[in-house]
Design a protein around this motif. Structure first.
Motif, PDB file in Angstrom:
ATOM      1  N   PHE A  33       0.819  -1.208   0.000  1.00  0.00           N
ATOM      2  CA  PHE A  33       0.000   0.000   0.000  1.00  0.00           C
ATOM      3  C   PHE A  33       0.854   1.259   0.000  1.00  0.00           C
ATOM      4  N   PRO A  36       1.690   2.679  -4.543  1.00  0.00           N
ATOM      5  CA  PRO A  36       0.475   2.631  -5.367  1.00  0.00           C
ATOM      6  C   PRO A  36       0.725   2.393  -6.848  1.00  0.00           C
ATOM      7  N   TRP A  39      -0.831  -0.971  -8.177  1.00  0.00           N
ATOM      8  CA  TRP A  39      -2.245  -1.120  -8.513  1.00  0.00           C
ATOM      9  C   TRP A  39      -2.681  -0.175  -9.618  1.00  0.00           C
ATOM     10  N   TRP A  40      -1.974   0.924  -9.829  1.00  0.00           N
ATOM     11  CA  TRP A  40      -2.259   1.749 -11.009  1.00  0.00           C
ATOM     12  C   TRP A  40      -1.976   0.963 -12.280  1.00  0.00           C
ATOM     13  N   LEU A  67     -11.000  -0.221 -10.034  1.00  0.00           N
ATOM     14  CA  LEU A  67      -9.908   0.367  -9.258  1.00  0.00           C
ATOM     15  C   LEU A  67      -9.805  -0.302  -7.890  1.00  0.00           C
ATOM     16  N   LEU A  68     -10.958  -0.485  -7.219  1.00  0.00           N
ATOM     17  CA  LEU A  68     -10.943  -1.158  -5.919  1.00  0.00           C
ATOM     18  C   LEU A  68     -10.426  -2.589  -6.062  1.00  0.00           C
ATOM     19  N   SER A  70      -8.398  -3.700  -8.297  1.00  0.00           N
ATOM     20  CA  SER A  70      -6.973  -3.656  -8.588  1.00  0.00           C
ATOM     21  C   SER A  70      -6.159  -3.467  -7.311  1.00  0.00           C
ATOM     22  N   ILE A  71      -6.631  -2.598  -6.430  1.00  0.00           N
ATOM     23  CA  ILE A  71      -5.929  -2.366  -5.164  1.00  0.00           C
ATOM     24  C   ILE A  71      -5.912  -3.644  -4.328  1.00  0.00           C
ATOM     25  N   ARG A  74      -4.033  -6.657  -6.341  1.00  0.00           N
ATOM     26  CA  ARG A  74      -2.590  -6.427  -6.402  1.00  0.00           C
ATOM     27  C   ARG A  74      -1.983  -6.709  -5.034  1.00  0.00           C
ATOM     28  N   GLY A  75      -2.683  -6.245  -3.975  1.00  0.00           N
ATOM     29  CA  GLY A  75      -2.209  -6.526  -2.630  1.00  0.00           C
ATOM     30  C   GLY A  75      -2.166  -8.020  -2.348  1.00  0.00           C
ATOM     31  N   ARG A 287       2.748   5.100 -14.763  1.00  0.00           N
ATOM     32  CA  ARG A 287       1.396   5.475 -14.350  1.00  0.00           C
ATOM     33  C   ARG A 287       0.870   6.576 -15.257  1.00  0.00           C
TER      34      ARG A 287
END
Length: 304
Positions: A33, A36, A39-40, A67-68, A70-71, A74-75, A287
């Motif tokens: 986190f 970023p 996740w972009w 987007l959510l 992806s975050i 990716r995490g 990005r």
């Protein structure tokens, strides 16, 4: 062990992550986190597909869900990767401070954190049509195999391209209803883009990777790494141009893609393979590549 002075540690206490309680901070670092950019890069191909398919305005909540997702995913991917690679990470200068490798997070706790992130991903899946959700879940096979690719092939970046570009297929199917050629070309172009930028990223680890036996496209390309990256970026632009042209055969396509092409050209022309900090800066600049490509897809895909 050789430690270059300009290597940036993979886990950093900065930004909002630095403000978290000490007990929670390692889990935020484990999911990256604090970085970023990851996740972009995972998000943009899906956003491109939605925009080119003409759904960026009417289906803007879908873009937010992507987007959510992806975050969260990716995490989850980073947690899984660190569980598998914990021994290798402890041997590499840039990654030895990762929470599992350093002992800040136990493997058992990491699996629990991975499960929570996957539940968030499930919430995103529930917003999609059934066929799109099935397609999204299919990517997990590629995700699970990725950490092992660096042990068996010189091109783990190509496998990462399959994974990090998958959202293009998901976004296109959700809006268009079927996987047509423009969507597939958009996906293929994204794969070459990922190979290019992840080769740049891998330049930071070439010495340590060679010592511990990890393979990468940066090592494989050797002194031709800048030319190889240029070929990857050029292939991406050719495939993207074909996707946009098939969707809308208009000279506007070339004008819309020009900023993206110039930005990628700048990365290649200014890349110095032995400059770790410079390589990281050019990697992170992608990005903006994603944003420029999104604007191109938005211009070409939005009905007049």
């Amino acid at each position: 062990m050789t430690t270059a002075p300009d290597i940036t540690p993979d886990s950093e206490h900065r930004g909002l992550v630095a403000a978290l309680p000490a007990s929670i901070r390692p889990f935020a670092l484990l999911a990256r986190f604090d970085r970023p950019i990851g996740w972009w890069l995972l998000f943009w191909p899906g956003a491109w597909a939605v925009a080119l398919a003409g759904g960026a305005i009417a289906r803007w909540p879908l873009v937010c869900w992507l987007l959510l997702g992806s975050i969260a995913m990716r995490g989850a991917g980073c947690v899984y990767n660190d569980i598998v690679d914990r021994d290798l990470d402890a041997s590499v200068s840039r990654t030895r401070s990762r929470p599992i490798a350093s002992g800040a997070v136990s493997v058992k706790a990491a699996w629990l954190w991975l499960s929570i992130l996957c539940l968030i991903g499930l919430l995103v899946l529930l917003q999609l049509r059934v066929d799109t959700a099935i397609l999204a879940v299919a990517s997990l096979v590629l995700v699970a195999a990725y950490p092992f690719m660096k042990r068996i092939t010189w091109w783990p970046q190509a496998w990462l391209g399959l994974v990090f570009s998958w959202a293009a297929l998901v976004g296109w199917l959700e809006i268009w209803g079927t996987l047509t050629l423009p969507g597939l070309l958009l996906y293929a172009g994204s794969i070459f883009w990922v190979i290019g930028y992840d080769t740049i990223y891998a330049l930071q680890d070439r010495e340590d990777d060679a010592l511990v036996g990890v393979r990468s496209s940066a090592l494989r390309m050797g002194r031709h790494v800048r030319a190889g990256t240029g070929i990857c970026y050029g292939s991406a632009l050719l495939l993207w141009a074909s996707a946009l042209w098939l969707h809308r055969p208009d000279p506007l396509v070339w004008l819309a893609l020009l900023p993206t092409a110039l930005h990628l050209l700048w990365q290649v022309m200014t890349l110095r393979p032995n400059d770790g900090a410079g390589a990281l800066a050019r990697f992170r600049a992608n990005r903006f590549t994603g944003l420029l490509m999104f604007l191109a897809c938005l211009v070409v895909g939005t009905p007049l």
